[in-house]
Design a protein around this motif. Structure first.
Motif, PDB file in Angstrom:
ATOM      1  N   THR A  37       0.847  -1.177   0.000  1.00  0.00           N
ATOM      2  CA  THR A  37       0.000   0.000   0.000  1.00  0.00           C
ATOM      3  C   THR A  37       0.890   1.237   0.000  1.00  0.00           C
ATOM      4  O   THR A  37       1.890   1.293   0.715  1.00  0.00           O
ATOM      5  N   ARG A  40      -1.067   8.111  -0.986  1.00  0.00           N
ATOM      6  CA  ARG A  40      -1.211   8.942  -2.178  1.00  0.00           C
ATOM      7  C   ARG A  40      -0.421  10.244  -2.075  1.00  0.00           C
ATOM      8  O   ARG A  40      -0.069  10.842  -3.081  1.00  0.00           O
ATOM      9  N   PHE A  45      -0.554  13.634  -4.612  1.00  0.00           N
ATOM     10  CA  PHE A  45      -1.991  13.692  -4.850  1.00  0.00           C
ATOM     11  C   PHE A  45      -2.679  14.325  -3.650  1.00  0.00           C
ATOM     12  O   PHE A  45      -2.427  13.966  -2.518  1.00  0.00           O
ATOM     13  N   GLU A  48      -9.259  14.582  -4.751  1.00  0.00           N
ATOM     14  CA  GLU A  48      -9.737  14.261  -6.088  1.00  0.00           C
ATOM     15  C   GLU A  48     -10.745  15.322  -6.531  1.00  0.00           C
ATOM     16  O   GLU A  48     -11.534  15.823  -5.737  1.00  0.00           O
ATOM     17  N   GLY A 157      -8.688   5.754 -17.838  1.00  0.00           N
ATOM     18  CA  GLY A 157      -7.377   6.087 -17.278  1.00  0.00           C
ATOM     19  C   GLY A 157      -6.827   7.340 -17.912  1.00  0.00           C
ATOM     20  O   GLY A 157      -7.514   8.048 -18.646  1.00  0.00           O
ATOM     21  N   SER A 159      -2.834   9.924 -18.109  1.00  0.00           N
ATOM     22  CA  SER A 159      -1.440  10.141 -17.730  1.00  0.00           C
ATOM     23  C   SER A 159      -1.236  11.620 -17.417  1.00  0.00           C
ATOM     24  O   SER A 159      -2.095  12.456 -17.696  1.00  0.00           O
ATOM     25  N   ARG A 163      -3.446  11.175 -14.248  1.00  0.00           N
ATOM     26  CA  ARG A 163      -3.126   9.851 -13.694  1.00  0.00           C
ATOM     27  C   ARG A 163      -4.276   9.392 -12.810  1.00  0.00           C
ATOM     28  O   ARG A 163      -4.855  10.182 -12.081  1.00  0.00           O
ATOM     29  N   PHE A 164      -4.599   8.136 -12.878  1.00  0.00           N
ATOM     30  CA  PHE A 164      -5.691   7.526 -12.120  1.00  0.00           C
ATOM     31  C   PHE A 164      -7.054   8.102 -12.503  1.00  0.00           C
ATOM     32  O   PHE A 164      -8.004   8.022 -11.727  1.00  0.00           O
ATOM     33  N   ALA A 165      -7.165   8.664 -13.698  1.00  0.00           N
ATOM     34  CA  ALA A 165      -8.432   9.265 -14.136  1.00  0.00           C
ATOM     35  C   ALA A 165      -9.498   8.197 -14.331  1.00  0.00           C
ATOM     36  O   ALA A 165      -9.218   7.052 -14.674  1.00  0.00           O
ATOM     37  N   ARG A 166     -10.729   8.618 -14.099  1.00  0.00           N
ATOM     38  CA  ARG A 166     -11.891   7.797 -14.414  1.00  0.00           C
ATOM     39  C   ARG A 166     -13.049   8.747 -14.690  1.00  0.00           C
ATOM     40  O   ARG A 166     -13.046   9.888 -14.235  1.00  0.00           O
ATOM     41  N   HIS A 193     -10.089  13.150 -11.286  1.00  0.00           N
ATOM     42  CA  HIS A 193      -8.631  13.025 -11.256  1.00  0.00           C
ATOM     43  C   HIS A 193      -8.101  13.817 -10.069  1.00  0.00           C
ATOM     44  O   HIS A 193      -8.815  14.546  -9.410  1.00  0.00           O
ATOM     45  N   TYR A 194      -6.801  13.647  -9.795  1.00  0.00           N
ATOM     46  CA  TYR A 194      -6.177  14.348  -8.669  1.00  0.00           C
ATOM     47  C   TYR A 194      -5.568  15.650  -9.119  1.00  0.00           C
ATOM     48  O   TYR A 194      -5.267  15.864 -10.250  1.00  0.00           O
TER      49      TYR A 194
END
Length: 194
Positions: A37, A40, A45, A48, A157, A159, A163-166, A193-194
């Protein structure tokens, strides 16, 4: 001196202890060799956020410099074009005119994946070149039933700043030239996203 043999209950306790410490804990623990783990904050980050942006996707299949080219032809005669695949490097602009400000490129492919209707599988990166998003991408992968007024596809996703987009995009055909096959599609993008 007499030896003390373990009883069945003490053997049971020893066996359970062995399982907990050597089998169960490594599987459920925070650090398991190749997986751990990560906080973040290590990546900078913070909270969000949800961003909405509107862009226009220009699919140019005609002329001397098409941005969408067919790379396969169907192996069967199909009214839906089943099996046709196009590679794309389409301009993304701020407004519906191709001459409006270029903010990025849609790079990837779409293919006809339905035998009953014109339904495409879309796999593309929106590669941004403007402002703070320069060098960042979002990845869209989903089904596009082109004759529906609004088509929704997931953002899976990204970059850079994504990054970590949804999220999801909604596509609406702005213009389609039946003579050339060129199209302009409005994309409303909603991205966490962050």
């Amino acid at each position: 001196m007499a030896k003390v043999l373990p009883t069945s209950s003490s053997l049971f306790i020893i066996t359970i202890s062995f399982l907990i410490f050597f089998v169960i804990l490594p599987v459920t623990g925070e650090n398991n060799g190749f997986i751990k783990t990560v906080d973040r904050k290590t990546f900078g980050f913070k909270k969000e956020k949800l961003s909405h942006f509107c862009i226009y996707w220009h699919d140019i299949v005609s002329g001397r410099s098409p941005t969408s080219v067919s790379v396969t032809q169907p192996s069967i005669n199909s009214s839906t074009g089943f099996g046709v695949m196009n590679m794309i490097d389409n301009p993304l602009t701020e407004g519906p005119e191709l001459s409006s400000k270029l903010v990025g490129r849609a790079q990837g492919f779409y293919a006809s994946a339905s035998q009953q209707e014109i339904g495409l599988i879309m796999a593309m990166n929106f590669a941004f070149i403007e402002g703070k998003y320069n060098g960042s991408t979002i990845t869209v992968l989903g089904r596009n039933s082109v004759f529906n007024k609004v088509r929704e596809m997931p953002v899976i996703g990204g970059s850079g700043l994504f990054r970590f987009a949804r999220g999801y995009v909604q596509a609406r055909t702005h213009t389609f030239d039946i003579n050339t096959g060129d199209a302009t599609v409005k994309y409303d993008c909603y991205v966490m996203h962050y």
